[in-house]
Design a protein around this motif. Structure first.
Motif, PDB file in Angstrom:
ATOM      1  N   THR A   1      27.087  36.592  39.750  1.00 18.18           N
ATOM      2  CA  THR A   1      28.398  37.164  39.412  1.00 18.18           C
ATOM      3  C   THR A   1      28.615  37.353  37.913  1.00 18.18           C
ATOM      4  OG1 THR A   1      29.463  34.987  39.300  1.00 18.18           O
ATOM      5  CG2 THR A   1      29.476  36.130  41.452  1.00 18.18           C
ATOM      6  N   GLY A   2      27.830  36.641  37.105  1.00 16.02           N
ATOM      7  CA  GLY A   2      28.038  36.695  35.667  1.00 16.02           C
ATOM      8  C   GLY A   2      29.132  35.753  35.184  1.00 16.02           C
ATOM      9  N   LEU A   3      29.702  34.983  36.091  1.00 17.86           N
ATOM     10  CA  LEU A   3      30.735  34.018  35.732  1.00 17.86           C
ATOM     11  C   LEU A   3      30.102  32.711  35.265  1.00 17.86           C
ATOM     12  CD1 LEU A   3      33.140  34.497  38.765  1.00 17.86           C
ATOM     13  CD2 LEU A   3      33.684  34.980  36.370  1.00 17.86           C
TER      14      LEU A   3
ATOM     15  N   HIS B   1      29.003  29.327  50.286  1.00 17.98           N
ATOM     16  CA  HIS B   1      28.555  30.391  51.191  1.00 17.98           C
ATOM     17  C   HIS B   1      28.061  31.562  50.347  1.00 17.98           C
ATOM     18  CE1 HIS B   1      30.325  28.620  54.808  1.00 17.98           C
ATOM     19  NE2 HIS B   1      31.356  28.283  54.048  1.00 17.98           N
ATOM     20  N   ARG B   2      27.060  32.271  50.833  1.00 18.99           N
ATOM     21  CA  ARG B   2      26.617  33.484  50.129  1.00 18.99           C
ATOM     22  C   ARG B   2      27.779  34.474  50.003  1.00 18.99           C
ATOM     23  NH1 ARG B   2      21.649  34.412  48.836  1.00 18.99           N
ATOM     24  NH2 ARG B   2      21.911  36.662  48.853  1.00 18.99           N
ATOM     25  N   ALA B   3      28.690  34.460  50.972  1.00 17.19           N
ATOM     26  CA  ALA B   3      29.846  35.360  50.941  1.00 17.19           C
ATOM     27  C   ALA B   3      30.767  35.075  49.759  1.00 17.19           C
ATOM     28  CB  ALA B   3      30.628  35.254  52.253  1.00 17.19           C
ATOM     29  N   ASP B   4      30.610  33.903  49.137  1.00 19.66           N
ATOM     30  CA  ASP B   4      31.440  33.596  47.975  1.00 19.66           C
ATOM     31  C   ASP B   4      31.116  34.512  46.791  1.00 19.66           C
ATOM     32  OD1 ASP B   4      33.021  31.685  49.202  1.00 19.66           O
ATOM     33  OD2 ASP B   4      31.694  30.025  48.656  1.00 19.66           O
ATOM     34  N   ILE B   5      29.951  35.137  46.801  1.00 14.73           N
ATOM     35  CA  ILE B   5      29.642  36.144  45.775  1.00 14.73           C
ATOM     36  C   ILE B   5      30.679  37.259  45.866  1.00 14.73           C
ATOM     37  CG2 ILE B   5      27.988  37.913  45.031  1.00 14.73           C
ATOM     38  CD1 ILE B   5      25.771  36.006  46.145  1.00 14.73           C
ATOM     39  N   ARG B   6      30.958  37.684  47.078  1.00 13.36           N
ATOM     40  CA  ARG B   6      31.939  38.755  47.274  1.00 13.36           C
ATOM     41  C   ARG B   6      33.350  38.280  46.940  1.00 13.36           C
ATOM     42  NH1 ARG B   6      31.873  43.119  52.160  1.00 13.36           N
ATOM     43  NH2 ARG B   6      32.956  44.690  50.959  1.00 13.36           N
ATOM     44  N   ARG B   7      33.676  37.053  47.320  1.00 10.73           N
ATOM     45  CA  ARG B   7      34.996  36.495  46.973  1.00 10.73           C
ATOM     46  C   ARG B   7      35.181  36.457  45.460  1.00 10.73           C
ATOM     47  NH1 ARG B   7      37.740  33.357  51.181  1.00 10.73           N
ATOM     48  NH2 ARG B   7      36.467  33.415  53.044  1.00 10.73           N
ATOM     49  N   LEU B   8      34.164  35.977  44.752  1.00  9.74           N
ATOM     50  CA  LEU B   8      34.258  35.915  43.296  1.00  9.74           C
ATOM     51  C   LEU B   8      34.364  37.313  42.688  1.00  9.74           C
ATOM     52  CD1 LEU B   8      31.727  33.017  42.651  1.00  9.74           C
ATOM     53  CD2 LEU B   8      34.188  32.984  42.153  1.00  9.74           C
ATOM     54  N   SER B   9      33.649  38.253  43.255  1.00 15.24           N
ATOM     55  CA  SER B   9      33.750  39.637  42.773  1.00 15.24           C
ATOM     56  C   SER B   9      35.163  40.165  42.981  1.00 15.24           C
ATOM     57  CB  SER B   9      32.743  40.531  43.499  1.00 15.24           C
ATOM     58  OG  SER B   9      31.429  40.112  43.203  1.00 15.24           O
ATOM     59  N   PHE B  10      35.750  39.853  44.131  1.00 13.36           N
ATOM     60  CA  PHE B  10      37.134  40.254  44.406  1.00 13.36           C
ATOM     61  C   PHE B  10      38.087  39.624  43.397  1.00 13.36           C
ATOM     62  CE2 PHE B  10      41.254  39.484  46.378  1.00 13.36           C
ATOM     63  CZ  PHE B  10      41.618  40.772  46.746  1.00 13.36           C
ATOM     64  N   ILE B  11      37.886  38.348  43.103  1.00  9.40           N
ATOM     65  CA  ILE B  11      38.731  37.646  42.128  1.00  9.40           C
ATOM     66  C   ILE B  11      38.645  38.341  40.770  1.00  9.40           C
ATOM     67  CG2 ILE B  11      39.008  35.490  40.827  1.00  9.40           C
ATOM     68  CD1 ILE B  11      37.980  34.054  43.450  1.00  9.40           C
ATOM     69  N   MET B  12      37.437  38.672  40.347  1.00  7.19           N
ATOM     70  CA  MET B  12      37.240  39.306  39.048  1.00  7.19           C
ATOM     71  C   MET B  12      37.940  40.667  38.987  1.00  7.19           C
ATOM     72  SD  MET B  12      33.243  38.150  38.634  1.00  7.19           S
ATOM     73  CE  MET B  12      32.836  39.341  37.387  1.00  7.19           C
ATOM     74  N   ILE B  13      37.813  41.445  40.038  1.00  5.45           N
ATOM     75  CA  ILE B  13      38.440  42.772  40.073  1.00  5.45           C
ATOM     76  C   ILE B  13      39.957  42.636  40.104  1.00  5.45           C
ATOM     77  CG2 ILE B  13      38.774  44.809  41.535  1.00  5.45           C
ATOM     78  CD1 ILE B  13      35.774  44.467  42.316  1.00  5.45           C
ATOM     79  N   ALA B  14      40.454  41.737  40.945  1.00  2.00           N
ATOM     80  CA  ALA B  14      41.906  41.554  41.055  1.00  2.00           C
ATOM     81  C   ALA B  14      42.503  41.108  39.718  1.00  2.00           C
ATOM     82  CB  ALA B  14      42.228  40.543  42.157  1.00  2.00           C
ATOM     83  N   GLN B  15      41.795  40.251  38.998  1.00  2.00           N
ATOM     84  CA  GLN B  15      42.290  39.827  37.688  1.00  2.00           C
ATOM     85  C   GLN B  15      42.318  40.994  36.707  1.00  2.00           C
ATOM     86  OE1 GLN B  15      39.712  36.289  37.073  1.00  2.00           O
ATOM     87  NE2 GLN B  15      41.639  35.219  36.742  1.00  2.00           N
ATOM     88  N   GLN B  16      41.331  41.880  36.789  1.00  2.00           N
ATOM     89  CA  GLN B  16      41.326  43.055  35.914  1.00  2.00           C
ATOM     90  C   GLN B  16      42.521  43.954  36.189  1.00  2.00           C
ATOM     91  OE1 GLN B  16      37.594  45.143  36.013  1.00  2.00           O
ATOM     92  NE2 GLN B  16      36.451  43.425  35.175  1.00  2.00           N
ATOM     93  N   PHE B  17      43.014  43.956  37.421  1.00  2.00           N
ATOM     94  CA  PHE B  17      44.194  44.744  37.782  1.00  2.00           C
ATOM     95  C   PHE B  17      45.491  44.004  37.477  1.00  2.00           C
ATOM     96  CE2 PHE B  17      41.338  47.131  40.784  1.00  2.00           C
ATOM     97  CZ  PHE B  17      41.435  48.333  40.124  1.00  2.00           C
ATOM     98  N   GLY B  18      45.382  42.802  36.930  1.00  2.00           N
ATOM     99  CA  GLY B  18      46.570  42.071  36.503  1.00  2.00           C
ATOM    100  C   GLY B  18      47.158  41.134  37.539  1.00  2.00           C
ATOM    101  N   PHE B  19      46.456  40.879  38.625  1.00  2.00           N
ATOM    102  CA  PHE B  19      46.964  39.947  39.624  1.00  2.00           C
ATOM    103  C   PHE B  19      46.771  38.509  39.133  1.00  2.00           C
ATOM    104  CE2 PHE B  19      46.241  43.713  42.189  1.00  2.00           C
ATOM    105  CZ  PHE B  19      47.389  43.754  42.958  1.00  2.00           C
ATOM    106  N   SER B  20      47.749  37.669  39.412  1.00  2.00           N
ATOM    107  CA  SER B  20      47.674  36.260  39.033  1.00  2.00           C
ATOM    108  C   SER B  20      46.810  35.513  40.058  1.00  2.00           C
ATOM    109  CB  SER B  20      49.070  35.647  39.002  1.00  2.00           C
ATOM    110  OG  SER B  20      49.600  35.592  40.318  1.00  2.00           O
TER     111      SER B  20
END
Length: 159
Positions: A16-18, A45-64
């Motif tokens: 993820t680069g995090l 879970h391997r699916a946490d890669i996608r969760r973390l990606s979602f978190i990163m994108i949502a933060q870029q859109f300004g979501f808390s």
């Protein structure tokens, strides 16, 4: 059902680069739910890669983080989310984005005009908001928040 071996936090960090510390912070905020293997190591879970990606994108859109946690809570626990699960969450996410886009467009279009903030510092404000009528609708820049000086309408809560 037995848990898979899972992946290590270092692997998530690499994919993820995090930073590992960021992943641990997201865990502490309830955004991820790892477990410990027999050796006491944190596993994801391997699916946490996608969760973390979602978190990163949502933060870029300004979501808390609390808003992001709300989105992620709709995903199933204990199994990898399906495409249908992600489609469901994306519908809610899209609705929130549409609302933010509408607010940003309104702000862009009215930035040089009266925004219903109650400052009354410009002669124009005294025309659009006489005697600070916008204050009766609530706190903040009422017209940018969706109130209308003509109709007296107030925005729905959470909109």
């Amino acid at each position: 059902m037995a848990k898979s071996a899972g992946v290590a936090i270092g692997y998530l960090s690499e994919r993820t680069g995090l930073a590992v510390s960021a992943i641990r912070y997201y865990e502490a905020q309830g955004l991820l739910e790892p477990w410990r293997n027999a050796g006491g190591q944190r596993r994801f879970h391997r699916a946490d890669i996608r969760r973390l990606s979602f978190i990163m994108i949502a933060q870029q859109f300004g979501f808390s983080l609390p808003e992001i946690r709300g989105f992620l809570k709709t995903l199933p626990g204990g199994r990898t989310p399906t495409p249908e699960d992600w489609a469901r969450i994306s519908t809610s996410f899209r609705d929130h984005l549409d609302s933010r886009i509408k607010t940003l467009q309104k702000m862009r279009d009215n930035l040089d005009g009266c925004i219903g903030c109650g400052c009354l510092s410009l002669p124009k404000c005294r025309l659009y908001n006489p005697q600070d009528q916008a204050a009766q609708k609530g706190k903040g820049p009422r017209y940018l928040m969706g109130d209308s000086p003509e109709t007296g309408k107030t925005p729905e809560k959470g909109a």
